[in-house]
Design a protein around this motif. Structure first.
Motif, PDB file in Angstrom:
ATOM      1  N   TRP A   1      15.208 -45.816  13.812  1.00 24.26           N
ATOM      2  CA  TRP A   1      13.877 -45.763  14.528  1.00 24.26           C
ATOM      3  C   TRP A   1      13.166 -47.173  13.954  1.00 24.26           C
ATOM      4  CZ3 TRP A   1       9.778 -45.440  10.924  1.00 24.26           C
ATOM      5  CH2 TRP A   1      10.192 -44.833   9.832  1.00 24.26           C
ATOM      6  N   VAL A   2      12.296 -47.558  15.229  1.00 24.97           N
ATOM      7  CA  VAL A   2      11.263 -48.677  14.885  1.00 24.97           C
ATOM      8  C   VAL A   2      10.255 -48.738  14.040  1.00 24.97           C
ATOM      9  CG1 VAL A   2      10.281 -50.345  16.203  1.00 24.97           C
ATOM     10  CG2 VAL A   2      12.335 -49.517  17.287  1.00 24.97           C
ATOM     11  N   GLU A   3       9.952 -49.256  13.129  1.00 22.28           N
ATOM     12  CA  GLU A   3       8.822 -49.464  12.223  1.00 22.28           C
ATOM     13  C   GLU A   3       8.012 -50.357  12.860  1.00 22.28           C
ATOM     14  OE1 GLU A   3       7.956 -48.271   8.284  1.00 22.28           O
ATOM     15  OE2 GLU A   3       7.944 -50.343   7.884  1.00 22.28           O
ATOM     16  N   ARG A   4       8.427 -51.571  13.121  1.00 23.89           N
ATOM     17  CA  ARG A   4       7.759 -52.678  13.726  1.00 23.89           C
ATOM     18  C   ARG A   4       8.299 -53.017  14.908  1.00 23.89           C
ATOM     19  NH1 ARG A   4       6.273 -58.636  11.354  1.00 23.89           N
ATOM     20  NH2 ARG A   4       4.415 -58.827  12.311  1.00 23.89           N
ATOM     21  N   ALA A   5       7.292 -53.486  16.048  1.00 23.37           N
ATOM     22  CA  ALA A   5       7.957 -54.098  17.229  1.00 23.37           C
ATOM     23  C   ALA A   5       8.133 -55.329  16.981  1.00 23.37           C
ATOM     24  CB  ALA A   5       6.846 -53.845  18.214  1.00 23.37           C
ATOM     25  N   GLY A   6       9.172 -56.058  18.015  1.00 22.12           N
ATOM     26  CA  GLY A   6       9.311 -57.591  17.793  1.00 22.12           C
ATOM     27  C   GLY A   6      10.408 -57.816  18.999  1.00 22.12           C
TER      28      GLY A   6
ATOM     29  N   SER B   1       7.717 -61.971  11.185  1.00 22.58           N
ATOM     30  CA  SER B   1       7.479 -61.646  12.592  1.00 22.58           C
ATOM     31  C   SER B   1       8.190 -60.887  13.311  1.00 22.58           C
ATOM     32  CB  SER B   1       7.092 -63.085  13.197  1.00 22.58           C
ATOM     33  OG  SER B   1       8.322 -63.806  13.371  1.00 22.58           O
ATOM     34  N   GLY B   2       9.422 -60.730  13.063  1.00 21.28           N
ATOM     35  CA  GLY B   2      10.361 -59.924  13.669  1.00 21.28           C
ATOM     36  C   GLY B   2      10.550 -58.435  13.836  1.00 21.28           C
ATOM     37  N   ALA B   3      11.410 -57.652  14.404  1.00 25.28           N
ATOM     38  CA  ALA B   3      11.343 -56.384  14.414  1.00 25.28           C
ATOM     39  C   ALA B   3      11.725 -55.850  13.110  1.00 25.28           C
ATOM     40  CB  ALA B   3      12.308 -56.053  15.564  1.00 25.28           C
ATOM     41  N   VAL B   4      11.562 -54.351  13.060  1.00 22.82           N
ATOM     42  CA  VAL B   4      11.908 -54.084  11.537  1.00 22.82           C
ATOM     43  C   VAL B   4      12.292 -52.613  11.833  1.00 22.82           C
ATOM     44  CG1 VAL B   4      11.439 -53.074   9.346  1.00 22.82           C
ATOM     45  CG2 VAL B   4      10.661 -55.252  10.147  1.00 22.82           C
ATOM     46  N   LEU B   5      13.526 -52.163  11.758  1.00 19.51           N
ATOM     47  CA  LEU B   5      14.023 -50.694  11.996  1.00 19.51           C
ATOM     48  C   LEU B   5      14.067 -49.925  10.754  1.00 19.51           C
ATOM     49  CD1 LEU B   5      17.043 -51.691  14.316  1.00 19.51           C
ATOM     50  CD2 LEU B   5      14.402 -51.396  15.025  1.00 19.51           C
TER      51      LEU B   5
ATOM     52  N   THR C   1      -0.966 -54.765  11.238  1.00 22.00           N
ATOM     53  CA  THR C   1      -0.065 -54.670  12.151  1.00 22.00           C
ATOM     54  C   THR C   1       0.087 -53.169  12.569  1.00 22.00           C
ATOM     55  OG1 THR C   1       0.883 -56.435  11.231  1.00 22.00           O
ATOM     56  CG2 THR C   1       2.292 -55.094  12.691  1.00 22.00           C
ATOM     57  N   ILE C   2       0.243 -52.795  13.942  1.00 22.20           N
ATOM     58  CA  ILE C   2       0.467 -51.540  14.219  1.00 22.20           C
ATOM     59  C   ILE C   2       1.910 -51.007  13.848  1.00 22.20           C
ATOM     60  CG2 ILE C   2       0.326 -49.882  16.211  1.00 22.20           C
ATOM     61  CD1 ILE C   2      -2.357 -50.540  15.176  1.00 22.20           C
ATOM     62  N   ILE C   3       2.162 -50.251  13.032  1.00 22.60           N
ATOM     63  CA  ILE C   3       3.539 -49.707  12.912  1.00 22.60           C
ATOM     64  C   ILE C   3       3.825 -48.428  12.989  1.00 22.60           C
ATOM     65  CG2 ILE C   3       4.176 -51.581  11.126  1.00 22.60           C
ATOM     66  CD1 ILE C   3       3.562 -49.571   8.989  1.00 22.60           C
ATOM     67  N   ARG C   4       4.973 -47.803  13.003  1.00 28.75           N
ATOM     68  CA  ARG C   4       5.178 -46.452  13.206  1.00 28.75           C
ATOM     69  C   ARG C   4       4.669 -45.802  11.910  1.00 28.75           C
ATOM     70  NH1 ARG C   4      10.038 -42.982  15.857  1.00 28.75           N
ATOM     71  NH2 ARG C   4      10.398 -41.460  14.344  1.00 28.75           N
ATOM     72  N   ASN C   5       3.970 -44.444  11.904  1.00 28.82           N
ATOM     73  CA  ASN C   5       3.463 -44.094  10.799  1.00 28.82           C
ATOM     74  C   ASN C   5       4.518 -42.904  10.214  1.00 28.82           C
ATOM     75  OD1 ASN C   5       1.890 -42.685   8.907  1.00 28.82           O
ATOM     76  ND2 ASN C   5       0.486 -41.692  10.531  1.00 28.82           N
ATOM     77  N   SER C   6       5.038 -43.251   9.118  1.00 25.73           N
ATOM     78  CA  SER C   6       5.924 -42.537   8.490  1.00 25.73           C
ATOM     79  C   SER C   6       5.250 -41.863   6.937  1.00 25.73           C
ATOM     80  CB  SER C   6       7.148 -43.140   8.048  1.00 25.73           C
ATOM     81  OG  SER C   6       6.832 -44.454   7.400  1.00 25.73           O
ATOM     82  N   ARG C   7       3.853 -41.955   7.022  1.00 28.12           N
ATOM     83  CA  ARG C   7       3.284 -41.490   5.967  1.00 28.12           C
ATOM     84  C   ARG C   7       2.132 -40.685   6.278  1.00 28.12           C
ATOM     85  NH1 ARG C   7       3.841 -44.188   1.323  1.00 28.12           N
ATOM     86  NH2 ARG C   7       1.895 -43.593   0.588  1.00 28.12           N
TER      87      ARG C   7
ATOM     88  N   THR D   1      10.089 -52.267  21.251  1.00 24.85           N
ATOM     89  CA  THR D   1       8.831 -51.553  21.010  1.00 24.85           C
ATOM     90  C   THR D   1       8.660 -50.470  19.920  1.00 24.85           C
ATOM     91  OG1 THR D   1       9.105 -49.697  22.643  1.00 24.85           O
ATOM     92  CG2 THR D   1       8.546 -51.833  23.341  1.00 24.85           C
ATOM     93  N   LEU D   2       7.957 -49.854  19.790  1.00 25.28           N
ATOM     94  CA  LEU D   2       7.767 -48.713  18.854  1.00 25.28           C
ATOM     95  C   LEU D   2       8.429 -47.393  19.358  1.00 25.28           C
ATOM     96  CD1 LEU D   2       4.254 -48.758  16.905  1.00 25.28           C
ATOM     97  CD2 LEU D   2       6.530 -49.682  16.176  1.00 25.28           C
ATOM     98  N   GLU D   3       8.787 -47.683  20.588  1.00 23.42           N
ATOM     99  CA  GLU D   3       9.662 -46.258  21.233  1.00 23.42           C
ATOM    100  C   GLU D   3      11.002 -46.587  21.198  1.00 23.42           C
ATOM    101  OE1 GLU D   3       8.329 -45.426  24.970  1.00 23.42           O
ATOM    102  OE2 GLU D   3       6.382 -44.677  24.153  1.00 23.42           O
TER     103      GLU D   3
END
Lengths: 194, 194
Positions: free
Chosen positions: A174-179, A127-131, B59-65, A32-34
């Motif tokens: 840190w997580v930018e996008r969940a997956g 569609s996957g997670a992005v760190l 898509t909801i992502i972490r806000n780094s901007r 998750t974003l956490e």
């Protein structure tokens, strides 16, 4: 550029709330974003500690150290330097064991790591997670002590680890996008070209 | 290293929810972990848009901007390149106008910017807000159009701006530590030595 550098996820691990640093391998991580769900380092924010000594301890800051990533090749080098037959990622609390990305620990801060199972060009990899890479993880005696605890007859490993592992202890991110992230997923440095 | 490079906050600005890009100067900004209070770019997360085209839009992502920072010296260079007498930070929606940091837009991703009013060595500087650099802000035609709207008799500025401002349009950043930022505050690259 780095379009062609693709690694692979060997193991996915979570460090639960139990005391100690160690993590345990799972069949998949829900990201998750956490952070990794169930991992003690998760959270959008966290109290500052020894990694940010310029803040009063306990100051609530944004958490950019949600996830610890290590490289299979770099762990092997550290194990050789310590004359150990193995150095499992569980011992040092890693969340992801990655294979096939040379110079892993030197990947630049801010770099995005894209995870997914599909071959590139399929249009579905994204569609996957992005760190997002926060930076190099500096090896500490706490991780060394955990290693020493696992190895009979090798007092001193706690102190030897930081020097042996410097610049090859992997990254925090840190997580930018969940997956989800699963063993066998590919890891792409930067957005896959689709 | 960069211990001695210290800049100064010239202006603090907020872009409210009103349509358009423009920001307005304030006497101080309350900086939370979401960003500048009252700014439309605030939030721990945000929907992905044109800056992250590799994600499906929304898509909801972490806000780094969260925050846009510009350099007084670089803005002056861009104004000269466009043959404009001035280029106020308000026109391009900046949140912070900074003076005295050479090569501002090239400050590396992941760098922390420490804000505070106290002179270094007093032991109290570390009470201020801290921003983490996401990276260079790439100039776009939307900002150019806002400039063109302010300058009579200069059609074409919208299109000219991206080229004139490239590598000197400043940085975007996210908040690591909450606090206040005010005109006259110092900006330190990395933790001040105390």
């Amino acid at each position: 550029l780095s379009e062609s550098i693709v690694g692979m996820v060997v193991s996915v691990l979570v460090a639960g709330e139990a005391h100690g640093l160690a993590s345990q391998a799972l069949a998949e991580a829900e990201v998750t974003l956490e952070g990794f769900k169930g991992d003690k380092h998760s959270g959008l924010t966290h109290p500052s500690g020894s990694r940010t000594p310029w803040y009063p301890r306990g100051t609530i800051i944004r958490n950019s150290r949600q996830i610890s990533l290590v490289s299979e090749e770099e762990l092997a080098e550290t194990a050789r330097a310590l004359e150990l037959p193995e150095l499992p990622p569980e011992w040092i609390g890693a969340n992801l064991l990655i294979r096939g990305l040379p110079g892993f620990t030197q990947i630049a801060p801010g770099t995005r790591l894209f995870f997914g199972r599909d071959t590139f060009g399929s249009g579905t990899f994204g569609s996957g997670a992005v760190l997002a890479v926060e930076g190099e993880n500096y090896p500490c005696k706490t991780a060394g002590a955990e290693i020493e605890r696992h190895v009979a007859g090798r007092p001193g490993l706690a102190v030897q680890f930081p020097k042996a592992a410097i610049h090859r202890r992997g990254l925090v991110a840190w997580v930018e996008r969940a997956g989800f992230i699963r063993p066998g997923d590919l890891v792409h440095i930067g957005p896959p070209e689709e």
